[in-house]
Design a protein around this motif. Structure first.
Motif, PDB file in Angstrom:
ATOM      1  N   ASP A 121      10.079-109.948 -80.366  1.00 53.84           N
ATOM      2  CA  ASP A 121      10.023-109.694 -81.817  1.00 53.84           C
ATOM      3  C   ASP A 121       8.919-108.698 -82.124  1.00 53.84           C
ATOM      4  OD1 ASP A 121      12.038-111.508 -82.966  1.00 53.84           O
ATOM      5  OD2 ASP A 121      10.824-113.054 -82.019  1.00 53.84           O
ATOM      6  N   TYR A 122       7.752-108.917 -81.511  1.00 53.28           N
ATOM      7  CA  TYR A 122       6.625-107.972 -81.564  1.00 53.28           C
ATOM      8  C   TYR A 122       6.394-107.494 -80.139  1.00 53.28           C
ATOM      9  CZ  TYR A 122       5.387-109.410 -86.304  1.00 53.28           C
ATOM     10  OH  TYR A 122       5.404-109.649 -87.659  1.00 53.28           O
ATOM     11  N   LEU A 123       6.199-106.197 -79.987  1.00 51.27           N
ATOM     12  CA  LEU A 123       5.907-105.656 -78.652  1.00 51.27           C
ATOM     13  C   LEU A 123       4.667-104.779 -78.776  1.00 51.27           C
ATOM     14  CD1 LEU A 123       6.921-105.618 -75.719  1.00 51.27           C
ATOM     15  CD2 LEU A 123       8.314-103.623 -76.288  1.00 51.27           C
ATOM     16  N   THR A 124       3.561-105.241 -78.148  1.00 49.37           N
ATOM     17  CA  THR A 124       2.293-104.516 -78.278  1.00 49.37           C
ATOM     18  C   THR A 124       1.956-103.805 -76.970  1.00 49.37           C
ATOM     19  OG1 THR A 124       1.048-106.531 -77.740  1.00 49.37           O
ATOM     20  CG2 THR A 124       1.361-106.056 -80.054  1.00 49.37           C
ATOM     21  N   ILE A 125       1.474-102.571 -77.122  1.00 48.09           N
ATOM     22  CA  ILE A 125       1.120-101.741 -75.963  1.00 48.09           C
ATOM     23  C   ILE A 125      -0.333-101.296 -76.097  1.00 48.09           C
ATOM     24  CG2 ILE A 125       3.492-100.952 -75.593  1.00 48.09           C
ATOM     25  CD1 ILE A 125       2.743 -98.289 -76.948  1.00 48.09           C
ATOM     26  N   HIS A 126      -0.981-101.067 -74.959  1.00 49.89           N
ATOM     27  CA  HIS A 126      -2.392-100.680 -74.977  1.00 49.89           C
ATOM     28  C   HIS A 126      -2.561 -99.185 -75.188  1.00 49.89           C
ATOM     29  CE1 HIS A 126      -5.118-104.035 -73.907  1.00 49.89           C
ATOM     30  NE2 HIS A 126      -3.970-104.617 -73.632  1.00 49.89           N
ATOM     31  N   VAL A 127      -3.520 -98.827 -76.045  1.00 52.66           N
ATOM     32  CA  VAL A 127      -3.815 -97.416 -76.306  1.00 52.66           C
ATOM     33  C   VAL A 127      -4.370 -96.733 -75.061  1.00 52.66           C
ATOM     34  CG1 VAL A 127      -6.193 -97.733 -77.175  1.00 52.66           C
ATOM     35  CG2 VAL A 127      -4.803 -95.831 -78.020  1.00 52.66           C
ATOM     36  N   GLU A 128      -4.977 -97.521 -74.160  1.00 52.28           N
ATOM     37  CA  GLU A 128      -5.601 -96.953 -72.954  1.00 52.28           C
ATOM     38  C   GLU A 128      -4.577 -96.680 -71.852  1.00 52.28           C
ATOM     39  OE1 GLU A 128      -6.158-100.106 -73.987  1.00 52.28           O
ATOM     40  OE2 GLU A 128      -8.123-100.126 -74.959  1.00 52.28           O
ATOM     41  N   ILE A 141       0.448-103.125 -69.212  1.00 56.63           N
ATOM     42  CA  ILE A 141       1.027-102.340 -68.126  1.00 56.63           C
ATOM     43  C   ILE A 141       0.742-100.859 -68.330  1.00 56.63           C
ATOM     44  CG2 ILE A 141       2.855-104.064 -67.741  1.00 56.63           C
ATOM     45  CD1 ILE A 141       4.843-102.323 -69.062  1.00 56.63           C
ATOM     46  N   ASP A 142       0.655-100.172 -67.204  1.00 60.08           N
ATOM     47  CA  ASP A 142       0.406 -98.745 -67.179  1.00 60.08           C
ATOM     48  C   ASP A 142       1.660 -98.012 -67.674  1.00 60.08           C
ATOM     49  OD1 ASP A 142      -1.430 -96.764 -66.457  1.00 60.08           O
ATOM     50  OD2 ASP A 142      -0.331 -96.356 -64.609  1.00 60.08           O
ATOM     51  N   ARG A 143       1.461 -96.976 -68.501  1.00 56.91           N
ATOM     52  CA  ARG A 143       2.568 -96.176 -69.042  1.00 56.91           C
ATOM     53  C   ARG A 143       3.732 -97.054 -69.527  1.00 56.91           C
ATOM     54  NH1 ARG A 143       4.191 -92.865 -64.529  1.00 56.91           N
ATOM     55  NH2 ARG A 143       2.989 -94.323 -63.297  1.00 56.91           N
ATOM     56  N   PRO A 144       3.487 -97.840 -70.569  1.00 57.59           N
ATOM     57  CA  PRO A 144       4.495 -98.809 -71.025  1.00 57.59           C
ATOM     58  C   PRO A 144       5.802 -98.180 -71.503  1.00 57.59           C
ATOM     59  CG  PRO A 144       2.681 -98.626 -72.596  1.00 57.59           C
ATOM     60  CD  PRO A 144       2.253 -97.912 -71.363  1.00 57.59           C
ATOM     61  N   ASP A 200      -1.730 -94.876 -71.706  1.00 51.31           N
ATOM     62  CA  ASP A 200      -0.967 -93.622 -71.558  1.00 51.31           C
ATOM     63  C   ASP A 200      -1.564 -92.553 -72.470  1.00 51.31           C
ATOM     64  OD1 ASP A 200       1.004 -91.791 -70.784  1.00 51.31           O
ATOM     65  OD2 ASP A 200       2.633 -93.231 -71.025  1.00 51.31           O
ATOM     66  N   THR A 201      -0.977 -91.360 -72.474  1.00 49.17           N
ATOM     67  CA  THR A 201      -1.420 -90.291 -73.372  1.00 49.17           C
ATOM     68  C   THR A 201      -1.070 -90.671 -74.814  1.00 49.17           C
ATOM     69  OG1 THR A 201       0.722 -89.193 -73.256  1.00 49.17           O
ATOM     70  CG2 THR A 201      -0.924 -88.541 -71.613  1.00 49.17           C
ATOM     71  N   ALA A 202      -1.746 -90.026 -75.762  1.00 52.09           N
ATOM     72  CA  ALA A 202      -1.464 -90.281 -77.183  1.00 52.09           C
ATOM     73  C   ALA A 202       0.000 -89.957 -77.501  1.00 52.09           C
ATOM     74  CB  ALA A 202      -2.399 -89.446 -78.051  1.00 52.09           C
ATOM     75  N   GLU A 203       0.491 -88.892 -76.914  1.00 51.79           N
ATOM     76  CA  GLU A 203       1.880 -88.479 -77.167  1.00 51.79           C
ATOM     77  C   GLU A 203       2.875 -89.551 -76.697  1.00 51.79           C
ATOM     78  OE1 GLU A 203       2.736 -84.947 -74.987  1.00 51.79           O
ATOM     79  OE2 GLU A 203       4.547 -84.493 -76.134  1.00 51.79           O
ATOM     80  N   ASN A 204       2.673 -90.050 -75.506  1.00 51.02           N
ATOM     81  CA  ASN A 204       3.578 -91.091 -74.989  1.00 51.02           C
ATOM     82  C   ASN A 204       3.414 -92.403 -75.736  1.00 51.02           C
ATOM     83  OD1 ASN A 204       4.757 -89.424 -73.149  1.00 51.02           O
ATOM     84  ND2 ASN A 204       3.606 -90.162 -71.390  1.00 51.02           N
ATOM     85  N   GLY A 220      14.536-101.971 -83.535  1.00 58.55           N
ATOM     86  CA  GLY A 220      14.438-103.020 -84.543  1.00 58.55           C
ATOM     87  C   GLY A 220      13.371-104.044 -84.202  1.00 58.55           C
ATOM     88  N   VAL A 221      12.504-103.689 -83.255  1.00 54.70           N
ATOM     89  CA  VAL A 221      11.411-104.577 -82.828  1.00 54.70           C
ATOM     90  C   VAL A 221      10.122-104.079 -83.473  1.00 54.70           C
ATOM     91  CG1 VAL A 221      10.129-105.356 -80.772  1.00 54.70           C
ATOM     92  CG2 VAL A 221      12.630-105.160 -80.696  1.00 54.70           C
ATOM     93  N   LYS A 222       9.186-105.000 -83.732  1.00 56.00           N
ATOM     94  CA  LYS A 222       7.940-104.626 -84.417  1.00 56.00           C
ATOM     95  C   LYS A 222       6.906-104.130 -83.404  1.00 56.00           C
ATOM     96  CE  LYS A 222       8.670-107.714 -88.313  1.00 56.00           C
ATOM     97  NZ  LYS A 222       9.956-108.366 -87.947  1.00 56.00           N
ATOM     98  N   PRO A 223       6.474-102.877 -83.548  1.00 53.56           N
ATOM     99  CA  PRO A 223       5.521-102.321 -82.588  1.00 53.56           C
ATOM    100  C   PRO A 223       4.072-102.688 -82.905  1.00 53.56           C
ATOM    101  CG  PRO A 223       6.486-100.570 -83.957  1.00 53.56           C
ATOM    102  CD  PRO A 223       6.902-101.873 -84.556  1.00 53.56           C
ATOM    103  N   GLY A 224       3.286-102.786 -81.849  1.00 53.76           N
ATOM    104  CA  GLY A 224       1.860-103.057 -82.034  1.00 53.76           C
ATOM    105  C   GLY A 224       1.022-102.271 -81.038  1.00 53.76           C
ATOM    106  N   ILE A 225      -0.245-102.042 -81.432  1.00 57.64           N
ATOM    107  CA  ILE A 225      -1.166-101.301 -80.561  1.00 57.64           C
ATOM    108  C   ILE A 225      -2.369-102.196 -80.242  1.00 57.64           C
ATOM    109  CG2 ILE A 225      -2.398-100.151 -82.486  1.00 57.64           C
ATOM    110  CD1 ILE A 225      -1.424 -98.177 -79.443  1.00 57.64           C
TER     111      ILE A 225
END
Ligand code: DX5
Ligand code: ZN
Length: 216
Positions: A84-91, A68-71, A93-97, A109-114
């Motif tokens: 449990d794992y929530l992965t977001i795309h590097v493409e 999704i755009d701007r997750p 949003d901005t690096a800051e967001n 408390g959820v595991k982030p992923g890129i």
């Protein structure tokens, strides 16, 4: 030993609960949920109410892939829904967001992923590697199940495994798209330890065998 994360994008929508129970009964520990917004990818799929409903019926590890755009707008909702794992795309949003979204996921408390799309180089996610519990390399263009596996993504998988070994060795490295029994060994040899399979899992006549072979 690898982990299979079957993608319910290929499940029977009318029997989603049964298919998820089947994933558990066939020997899996994880389930992969593809969330699509019709903007970041040209397709729509599940939302957080589906993630919440799945959480209510299973103790499988919920591996939620946000296409999704701007997750950052929605990560709180998906964390509260029980990912449990929530992965977001590097493409997306901005690096800051992107950094802020990963931190927000962790704060729940959820595991982030890129995640990186096929045309995005490994270098694009270097700033985020230490913030993540999972890196996902797409082996198809995101948006649809049933596409052909891109073996030419394996150098990127190898490169990311090497980078992770230096800065974050316990981070999972996942591949997603077109994975089946003919290419899973290549993925594992390249350094991936979590393999998503949608079509191949749901088409397998002997699913316990498929799980065993893929997780070998
Ligand atoms: C594609 C999704 C994948 C997809 C995989 O955008 O991220 O998870 O469901 O399906 P198969 O295994 O059929 O390529
Ligand atoms: Zn996916």
């Amino acid at each position: 030993m690898a982990i299979l994360s079957p993608s319910i994008l290929a499940a029977d929508a009318m029997r989603l609960g049964e298919d998820i129970q089947g994933i558990k009964n066939n020997g899996c520990r994880w389930v992969h949920v593809d969330v699509m917004d019709g903007l970041f990818v040209p397709n729509l799929s599940f939302g957080y109410s589906t993630v919440k409903a799945i959480r209510g019926i299973t103790d499988l590890v919920l591996d939620v892939h946000l296409m999704i755009d701007r997750p950052i707008r929605y990560v709180d909702d998906f964390c509260k829904a029980g990912a449990d794992y929530l992965t977001i795309h590097v493409e997306a949003d901005t690096a800051e967001n992107t950094m802020a979204a990963l931190e927000r996921i962790r704060a729940h408390g959820v595991k982030p992923g890129i995640v990186v799309k096929p045309k995005t180089p490994a270098e694009a996610i270097i700033p985020f590697l230490e913030k993540c519990d999972m890196v996902l390399v797409m082996t198809v263009e995101p948006g649809f199940g049933g596409q052909k596996f891109m073996a030419d993504m394996m150098p990127k998988v190898k490169q990311l495994r090497q980078l992770l070994d230096q800065v974050n060795p316990s981070c999972h490295l996942e591949v997603d798209g077109g994975v089946d029994l003919t290419n899973c060994q290549l993925c594992k040899d390249s350094g991936s330890d979590v393999l998503v399979a949608g079509s191949a899992y749901f088409k397998a006549a002997d699913k316990p065998f498929f799980v065993q072979e893929l997780e070998k």
